[in-house]
Scaffold this motif. Structure first.
Motif, PDB file in Angstrom:
ATOM      1  N   TRP A   1       0.827  -1.209   0.000  1.00  0.00           N
ATOM      2  CA  TRP A   1       0.000   0.000   0.000  1.00  0.00           C
ATOM      3  C   TRP A   1       0.857   1.253   0.000  1.00  0.00           C
ATOM      4  N   GLU A   2       1.985   1.231   0.698  1.00  0.00           N
ATOM      5  CA  GLU A   2       2.854   2.403   0.675  1.00  0.00           C
ATOM      6  C   GLU A   2       3.449   2.623  -0.709  1.00  0.00           C
ATOM      7  N   ALA A   3       3.858   1.550  -1.383  1.00  0.00           N
ATOM      8  CA  ALA A   3       4.406   1.697  -2.739  1.00  0.00           C
ATOM      9  C   ALA A   3       3.358   2.282  -3.679  1.00  0.00           C
ATOM     10  N   ILE A   4       2.111   1.830  -3.555  1.00  0.00           N
ATOM     11  CA  ILE A   4       1.033   2.362  -4.394  1.00  0.00           C
ATOM     12  C   ILE A   4       0.742   3.812  -4.027  1.00  0.00           C
ATOM     13  N   SER A   5       0.630   4.090  -2.739  1.00  0.00           N
ATOM     14  CA  SER A   5       0.336   5.444  -2.276  1.00  0.00           C
ATOM     15  C   SER A   5       1.416   6.421  -2.723  1.00  0.00           C
ATOM     16  N   TRP A   6       2.673   6.053  -2.557  1.00  0.00           N
ATOM     17  CA  TRP A   6       3.774   6.928  -2.955  1.00  0.00           C
ATOM     18  C   TRP A   6       3.776   7.145  -4.466  1.00  0.00           C
ATOM     19  N   ALA A   7       3.392   6.125  -5.238  1.00  0.00           N
ATOM     20  CA  ALA A   7       3.323   6.272  -6.696  1.00  0.00           C
ATOM     21  C   ALA A   7       2.235   7.268  -7.084  1.00  0.00           C
ATOM     22  N   GLN A   8       1.051   7.127  -6.482  1.00  0.00           N
ATOM     23  CA  GLN A   8      -0.029   8.031  -6.878  1.00  0.00           C
ATOM     24  C   GLN A   8       0.251   9.466  -6.446  1.00  0.00           C
ATOM     25  N   LEU A   9       0.927   9.633  -5.318  1.00  0.00           N
ATOM     26  CA  LEU A   9       1.281  10.981  -4.886  1.00  0.00           C
ATOM     27  C   LEU A   9       2.376  11.590  -5.755  1.00  0.00           C
ATOM     28  N   GLY A  10       3.347  10.780  -6.140  1.00  0.00           N
ATOM     29  CA  GLY A  10       4.462  11.276  -6.935  1.00  0.00           C
ATOM     30  C   GLY A  10       5.799  11.197  -6.232  1.00  0.00           C
ATOM     31  N   TYR A  11       5.882  10.451  -5.127  1.00  0.00           N
ATOM     32  CA  TYR A  11       7.165  10.278  -4.447  1.00  0.00           C
ATOM     33  C   TYR A  11       8.091   9.353  -5.233  1.00  0.00           C
ATOM     34  N   HIS A  12       7.523   8.504  -6.087  1.00  0.00           N
ATOM     35  CA  HIS A  12       8.322   7.705  -7.009  1.00  0.00           C
ATOM     36  C   HIS A  12       7.488   7.449  -8.266  1.00  0.00           C
ATOM     37  N   ASP A  13       8.167   7.045  -9.339  1.00  0.00           N
ATOM     38  CA  ASP A  13       7.474   6.732 -10.597  1.00  0.00           C
ATOM     39  C   ASP A  13       7.828   5.315 -11.048  1.00  0.00           C
TER      40      ASP A  13
END
Length: 193
Positions: free
Chosen positions: A115-127
């Motif tokens: 969930w953190e990997a998905i959340s960070w992707a949607q926010l823009g912390y990683h691509d």
């Protein structure tokens, strides 16, 4: 993709299909020249992924919190083993060291990482691509729930395809390798949110 974070359980489930799949993942990544970045443990699916990658000549980077290292569950045969103070530092280092994320079956910790990997992707912390290896239908209900969140509107249409799913590692790696960047929340205007 030169390095992938592999999230999975440190437990050994009753059904051997999970351990066998974890071994296959480690071997496949090593054969493709992809470094395994994982939780640094020697037990359960974690140990199976690491051991099979190492046996196939692959590079394995473990990232383990100090408390778990002190509990003697660290895999001391890793190519590199990073000892970090806690879970926040662990997940940040996973993100820094990898070009994407693969989730195998696991428990609460694995779900947190997914969930953190998905959340960070949607926010823009990683691509980076976020893959789910749905071994023996383990993630069926979670995938259904993710789709439900999108249908209700809690996952924006731009983000409904962040979770890439396949039931075999080769298909998952193909999906991850061809994934396109998404429009992140950080890049949106308030009226688009």
């Amino acid at each position: 993709m030169k390095a992938l974070a592999v999230y999975c359980g440190s437990a050994t489930p009753y059904d051997p299909v999970y351990i066998e799949a974890a071994r296959h993942v480690g071997k496949t990544l090593a054969e493709r020249g992809i470094t395994v970045v994982y939780g640094g443990g020697r037990l359960g699916l974690m140990g199976a992924v690491a051991d099979s990658a190492l046996a196939a000549g692959g590079k394995v980077i473990g990232v383990i919190p100090e408390a778990l290292r002190n509990a003697e569950v660290a895999h001391t045969g890793c190519t590199e083993l990073h000892i970090v103070p806690g879970m926040h530092e662990r997940k940040k280092l996973f993100t820094d060291l990898s070009d994407g994320f693969i989730n195998l079956p696991g428990g609460v910790g694995t779900m947190d990482e997914l969930w953190e990997a998905i959340s960070w992707a949607q926010l823009g912390y990683h691509d980076k691509p976020v893959g789910v290896l749905n071994i023996a239908g383990y993630y069926d209900k979670l995938i259904e729930f993710y789709q439900h969140m999108a249908q209700i509107g809690f996952v924006r249409s731009q983000h409904k395809d962040i979770m890439l799913v396949a039931d075999n590692i080769d298909a998952l790696l193909d999906k991850m390798g061809s994934s396109e960047p998404i429009e992140t929340i950080f890049s949106m205007k308030a009226e688009d949110l």
